[in-house]
Design a protein around this motif. Structure first.
Motif, PDB file in Angstrom:
ATOM      1  N   ASN A 132       0.823  -1.219   0.000  1.00 27.36           N
ATOM      2  CA  ASN A 132       0.000   0.000   0.000  1.00 27.36           C
ATOM      3  C   ASN A 132       0.849   1.257   0.000  1.00 27.36           C
ATOM      4  N   PHE A 133       1.962   1.259   0.737  1.00 34.29           N
ATOM      5  CA  PHE A 133       2.869   2.407   0.764  1.00 34.29           C
ATOM      6  C   PHE A 133       3.389   2.714  -0.640  1.00 34.29           C
ATOM      7  N   TYR A 134       3.902   1.709  -1.354  1.00 32.73           N
ATOM      8  CA  TYR A 134       4.471   1.942  -2.688  1.00 32.73           C
ATOM      9  C   TYR A 134       3.394   2.284  -3.717  1.00 32.73           C
ATOM     10  N   LYS A 135       2.184   1.779  -3.540  1.00 30.88           N
ATOM     11  CA  LYS A 135       1.087   2.165  -4.424  1.00 30.88           C
ATOM     12  C   LYS A 135       0.717   3.635  -4.195  1.00 30.88           C
ATOM     13  N   THR A 136       0.617   4.020  -2.939  1.00 30.75           N
ATOM     14  CA  THR A 136       0.186   5.370  -2.592  1.00 30.75           C
ATOM     15  C   THR A 136       1.242   6.418  -2.914  1.00 30.75           C
ATOM     16  N   VAL A 137       2.446   6.226  -2.426  1.00 32.42           N
ATOM     17  CA  VAL A 137       3.483   7.253  -2.539  1.00 32.42           C
ATOM     18  C   VAL A 137       4.122   7.279  -3.925  1.00 32.42           C
ATOM     19  N   PHE A 138       4.400   6.122  -4.500  1.00 33.80           N
ATOM     20  CA  PHE A 138       5.156   6.067  -5.757  1.00 33.80           C
ATOM     21  C   PHE A 138       4.334   5.647  -6.971  1.00 33.80           C
ATOM     22  N   HIS A 139       3.021   5.559  -6.808  1.00 35.45           N
ATOM     23  CA  HIS A 139       2.109   5.273  -7.924  1.00 35.45           C
ATOM     24  C   HIS A 139       2.408   3.948  -8.607  1.00 35.45           C
ATOM     25  N   CYS A 140       2.971   2.989  -7.858  1.00 31.11           N
ATOM     26  CA  CYS A 140       3.134   1.639  -8.392  1.00 31.11           C
ATOM     27  C   CYS A 140       1.741   1.049  -8.566  1.00 31.11           C
ATOM     28  N   LYS A 141       1.586   0.188  -9.552  1.00 29.88           N
ATOM     29  CA  LYS A 141       0.264  -0.334  -9.873  1.00 29.88           C
ATOM     30  C   LYS A 141       0.220  -1.856  -9.759  1.00 29.88           C
TER      31      LYS A 141
ATOM     32  N   LEU B 168       4.363  -5.266  -8.169  1.00 31.51           N
ATOM     33  CA  LEU B 168       3.789  -3.963  -8.509  1.00 31.51           C
ATOM     34  C   LEU B 168       4.543  -3.385  -9.692  1.00 31.51           C
ATOM     35  N   LEU B 169       3.827  -2.905 -10.673  1.00 29.03           N
ATOM     36  CA  LEU B 169       4.447  -2.277 -11.826  1.00 29.03           C
ATOM     37  C   LEU B 169       5.066  -0.954 -11.401  1.00 29.03           C
ATOM     38  N   LEU B 170       6.340  -0.777 -11.730  1.00 32.20           N
ATOM     39  CA  LEU B 170       7.016   0.477 -11.409  1.00 32.20           C
ATOM     40  C   LEU B 170       6.560   1.569 -12.369  1.00 32.20           C
ATOM     41  N   PRO B 171       6.437   2.805 -11.900  1.00 28.93           N
ATOM     42  CA  PRO B 171       5.930   3.884 -12.755  1.00 28.93           C
ATOM     43  C   PRO B 171       6.923   4.261 -13.848  1.00 28.93           C
TER      44      PRO B 171
ATOM     45  N   GLY C  31       6.818  -0.087 -18.987  1.00 28.23           N
ATOM     46  CA  GLY C  31       5.830  -0.863 -19.728  1.00 28.23           C
ATOM     47  C   GLY C  31       4.650  -1.301 -18.890  1.00 28.23           C
ATOM     48  N   LYS C  32       3.830  -2.174 -19.492  1.00 29.99           N
ATOM     49  CA  LYS C  32       2.602  -2.620 -18.850  1.00 29.99           C
ATOM     50  C   LYS C  32       2.790  -3.880 -18.021  1.00 29.99           C
ATOM     51  N   GLU C  33       3.983  -4.490 -18.087  1.00 30.48           N
ATOM     52  CA  GLU C  33       4.220  -5.720 -17.341  1.00 30.48           C
ATOM     53  C   GLU C  33       5.504  -5.707 -16.516  1.00 30.48           C
ATOM     54  N   HIS C  34       6.512  -4.956 -16.934  1.00 32.16           N
ATOM     55  CA  HIS C  34       7.809  -4.951 -16.248  1.00 32.16           C
ATOM     56  C   HIS C  34       8.473  -3.596 -16.431  1.00 32.16           C
ATOM     57  N   PRO C  35       9.413  -3.250 -15.612  1.00 30.89           N
ATOM     58  CA  PRO C  35       9.883  -3.970 -14.433  1.00 30.89           C
ATOM     59  C   PRO C  35       8.920  -3.798 -13.259  1.00 30.89           C
ATOM     60  N   THR C  36       9.056  -4.709 -12.311  1.00 32.20           N
ATOM     61  CA  THR C  36       8.188  -4.668 -11.142  1.00 32.20           C
ATOM     62  C   THR C  36       8.995  -4.569  -9.859  1.00 32.20           C
ATOM     63  N   LEU C  37       8.301  -4.129  -8.838  1.00 35.79           N
ATOM     64  CA  LEU C  37       8.801  -4.181  -7.476  1.00 35.79           C
ATOM     65  C   LEU C  37       8.040  -5.332  -6.827  1.00 35.79           C
ATOM     66  N   GLU C  38       8.767  -6.360  -6.437  1.00 37.45           N
ATOM     67  CA  GLU C  38       8.180  -7.576  -5.881  1.00 37.45           C
ATOM     68  C   GLU C  38       8.259  -7.450  -4.361  1.00 37.45           C
ATOM     69  N   ILE C  39       7.110  -7.357  -3.718  1.00 37.98           N
ATOM     70  CA  ILE C  39       7.083  -7.224  -2.260  1.00 37.98           C
ATOM     71  C   ILE C  39       6.482  -8.511  -1.697  1.00 37.98           C
ATOM     72  N   PHE C  40       7.318  -9.264  -1.009  1.00 37.10           N
ATOM     73  CA  PHE C  40       6.950 -10.565  -0.475  1.00 37.10           C
ATOM     74  C   PHE C  40       7.175 -10.592   1.024  1.00 37.10           C
ATOM     75  N   SER C  41       6.531 -11.559   1.660  1.00 38.80           N
ATOM     76  CA  SER C  41       6.807 -11.861   3.055  1.00 38.80           C
ATOM     77  C   SER C  41       6.866 -13.368   3.211  1.00 38.80           C
TER      78      SER C  41
END
Length: 152
Positions: free
Chosen positions: A19-28, A57-60, A63-73
């Motif tokens: 949620n932080f990266y979606k909100t602050v950095f517009h990752c999708k 999460l797609l980095l802003p 492209g429409k698929e990559h690169p991504t930020l992968e947030i796992f636990s």
């Protein structure tokens, strides 16, 4: 073929960090959620009964698929060593933003913090950069940068 695909962050609370990266950095969200376990994952990670949950999460700005930020636990986490800007290994991820100061305020209001001071640095060809380091809510270091024509 070679292409950059993703960067992974292991989170204590994946939902909160997503949620932080979606909100602050517009990752999708791109619908790539993960709930992984099995003998293949144990072999890959060299962990017994590994279980990973999270999302890509797609980095802003790309492209429409990559690169991504992968947030796992993982269900079982080792104790974290606090991130330091000069610790060997991957030190930070960087985002170019329109307004460094405003984005830093947004990071802080979303549970992050600042590292060092906001600075303006001269570069060749009449350019200057505005930089600051910050930390996300789990302590991962983020560089914010903005480029502009040098002010007289």
């Amino acid at each position: 073929m070679f292409r950059y695909v993703h960067t992974n962050i292991i989170a204590k609370n994946a939902s909160r960090l997503i949620n932080f990266y979606k909100t602050v950095f517009h990752c999708k969200s791109i619908g790539e959620t993960r709930d992984l376990r099995g003998e293949w994952l144990d072999r890959l990670t060299d962990l017994k009964e590994a279980h990973i949950t999270g999302e890509h999460l797609l980095l802003p700005g790309y492209g429409k698929e990559h690169p991504t930020l992968e947030i796992f636990s993982y269900d079982s986490l080792k104790e974290a060593i606090s991130a330091e800007i000069n610790r060997p290994g991957i030190a930070h991820i960087a985002f170019e933003v329109d307004d460094v100061e405003a984005t830093l305020k947004e990071i802080i209001s979303a549970g992050g913090s600042s590292v060092g001071e906001l600075v303006t640095a001269p570069y060749p060809d009449g350019l200057e950069a505005v930089f600051v380091y910050a930390k996300d809510p789990e302590g991962n270091i983020i560089e914010l940068q903005s480029w502009r024509k040098a002010r007289d």
